[in-house]
Design a protein around this motif. Sequence first.
Motif, PDB file in Angstrom:
ATOM      1  N   LEU A  44       0.905  -1.295  -0.080  1.00 36.44           N
ATOM      2  CA  LEU A  44       0.035  -0.107   0.060  1.00 36.44           C
ATOM      3  C   LEU A  44       0.940   1.134   0.234  1.00 36.44           C
ATOM      4  O   LEU A  44       1.947   1.030   0.635  1.00 36.44           O
ATOM      5  CB  LEU A  44      -0.964   0.227   1.169  1.00 36.44           C
ATOM      6  N   ARG A  45       0.566   2.309  -0.817  1.00 34.91           N
ATOM      7  CA  ARG A  45       1.324   3.435  -0.874  1.00 34.91           C
ATOM      8  C   ARG A  45       0.671   4.616  -0.927  1.00 34.91           C
ATOM      9  O   ARG A  45      -0.605   4.660  -1.494  1.00 34.91           O
ATOM     10  CB  ARG A  45       2.158   3.508  -2.527  1.00 34.91           C
ATOM     11  N   PHE A  46       0.725   5.360   0.232  1.00 33.21           N
ATOM     12  CA  PHE A  46      -0.084   6.539   0.489  1.00 33.21           C
ATOM     13  C   PHE A  46       0.710   7.800   0.335  1.00 33.21           C
ATOM     14  O   PHE A  46       1.865   7.862   0.518  1.00 33.21           O
ATOM     15  CB  PHE A  46      -0.029   6.568   1.917  1.00 33.21           C
ATOM     16  N   ASP A  47       0.136   8.793  -0.342  1.00 29.40           N
ATOM     17  CA  ASP A  47       0.686   9.963  -0.804  1.00 29.40           C
ATOM     18  C   ASP A  47       0.513  11.016   0.415  1.00 29.40           C
ATOM     19  O   ASP A  47      -0.766  11.472   0.652  1.00 29.40           O
ATOM     20  CB  ASP A  47      -0.089  10.731  -1.799  1.00 29.40           C
ATOM     21  N   LEU A  48       1.627  11.188   1.211  1.00 28.61           N
ATOM     22  CA  LEU A  48       1.658  12.309   2.261  1.00 28.61           C
ATOM     23  C   LEU A  48       2.809  13.232   1.970  1.00 28.61           C
ATOM     24  O   LEU A  48       3.766  13.703   2.860  1.00 28.61           O
ATOM     25  CB  LEU A  48       1.836  11.357   3.506  1.00 28.61           C
ATOM     26  N   PRO A  49       2.760  14.039   0.838  1.00 27.76           N
ATOM     27  CA  PRO A  49       3.626  14.980   0.619  1.00 27.76           C
ATOM     28  C   PRO A  49       3.660  16.086   1.788  1.00 27.76           C
ATOM     29  O   PRO A  49       2.560  16.814   2.139  1.00 27.76           O
ATOM     30  CB  PRO A  49       3.252  15.581  -0.776  1.00 27.76           C
ATOM     31  N   GLY A  50       4.709  16.617   2.040  1.00 32.10           N
ATOM     32  CA  GLY A  50       4.852  17.932   3.082  1.00 32.10           C
ATOM     33  C   GLY A  50       4.799  17.169   4.341  1.00 32.10           C
ATOM     34  O   GLY A  50       4.350  18.295   5.261  1.00 32.10           O
ATOM     35  N   ILE A  51       4.517  16.088   4.777  1.00 36.17           N
ATOM     36  CA  ILE A  51       4.131  15.727   6.178  1.00 36.17           C
ATOM     37  C   ILE A  51       5.448  15.231   6.833  1.00 36.17           C
ATOM     38  O   ILE A  51       6.413  14.696   6.382  1.00 36.17           O
ATOM     39  CB  ILE A  51       3.293  14.382   5.997  1.00 36.17           C
ATOM     40  N   ASP A  52       5.644  15.991   7.995  1.00 36.35           N
ATOM     41  CA  ASP A  52       6.770  15.319   8.923  1.00 36.35           C
ATOM     42  C   ASP A  52       6.572  13.971   9.406  1.00 36.35           C
ATOM     43  O   ASP A  52       5.654  13.409   9.739  1.00 36.35           O
ATOM     44  CB  ASP A  52       6.603  16.439  10.239  1.00 36.35           C
ATOM     45  N   PRO A  53       7.471  13.138   8.899  1.00 33.21           N
ATOM     46  CA  PRO A  53       7.527  11.931   9.213  1.00 33.21           C
ATOM     47  C   PRO A  53       7.519  11.562  10.761  1.00 33.21           C
ATOM     48  O   PRO A  53       6.587  10.494  10.984  1.00 33.21           O
ATOM     49  CB  PRO A  53       8.949  11.291   8.948  1.00 33.21           C
ATOM     50  N   ASP A 111       9.357   7.622   2.357  1.00 34.20           N
ATOM     51  CA  ASP A 111      10.506   8.548   1.410  1.00 34.20           C
ATOM     52  C   ASP A 111      10.023   9.107   0.500  1.00 34.20           C
ATOM     53  O   ASP A 111       8.973   8.890  -0.395  1.00 34.20           O
ATOM     54  CB  ASP A 111      11.298   7.240   0.706  1.00 34.20           C
ATOM     55  N   ASN A 112      10.260  10.404   0.227  1.00 30.08           N
ATOM     56  CA  ASN A 112      10.070  11.554  -0.714  1.00 30.08           C
ATOM     57  C   ASN A 112       8.428  11.637  -0.722  1.00 30.08           C
ATOM     58  O   ASN A 112       7.590  11.616  -1.853  1.00 30.08           O
ATOM     59  CB  ASN A 112      10.576  11.151  -2.024  1.00 30.08           C
ATOM     60  N   GLY A 113       7.716  11.614   0.512  1.00 31.94           N
ATOM     61  CA  GLY A 113       6.523  11.941   0.542  1.00 31.94           C
ATOM     62  C   GLY A 113       5.336  10.964   0.378  1.00 31.94           C
ATOM     63  O   GLY A 113       4.258  11.014   0.475  1.00 31.94           O
ATOM     64  N   VAL A 114       6.201   9.935   0.277  1.00 27.84           N
ATOM     65  CA  VAL A 114       5.131   8.277   0.122  1.00 27.84           C
ATOM     66  C   VAL A 114       5.557   7.574   1.081  1.00 27.84           C
ATOM     67  O   VAL A 114       6.562   7.080   1.378  1.00 27.84           O
ATOM     68  CB  VAL A 114       5.623   7.614  -1.368  1.00 27.84           C
TER      69      VAL A 114
END
Length: 142
Positions: A44-53, A111-114
């Motif tokens: 499963l790949r979730f787009d989370l750009p700009g999110i603090d890990p 990694d890289n927002g994903v």
Amino acid sequence: MLLTSIDPFIQEFERQFDRLAQQTFAGGPGVPMDGLRRDDDVILRFDLPGIDPGSIDVTVDRGVLSVSARREQEIGEHERVFVRERPMGSFTRRVYLSDHLDSEQIDAHYDNGVLTVRIPVLERARPRKVEIQQGHAKALSA
């Protein structure tokens, strides 16, 4: 979303329903997700750009995988917003896991927002070749 259907029509219906439900009940767009099946696991790949890990939380409880994250406002003291299209605040996406997945062995990587979540398929649910026996079939007696 339920990770059990293999019918493309049902899968598309579930995807559209989930998208509509996320927008309606969450007050905005949900967390976009792609899911794919490999031989031994589900990805499963979730787009989370700009999110603090550090704000990402992945949990599993009674067959439900939950991915939560938070995007904070980035407004300086002498700045003012005139356009806001990026959603801010908390986001959550829930995925109902099949009984054929090993929820004890899930791992996640950002990694890289994903955010990529790997869920192994249980051995009993993996495809296997059935050997064909040759010879005379035994008669069944009633």
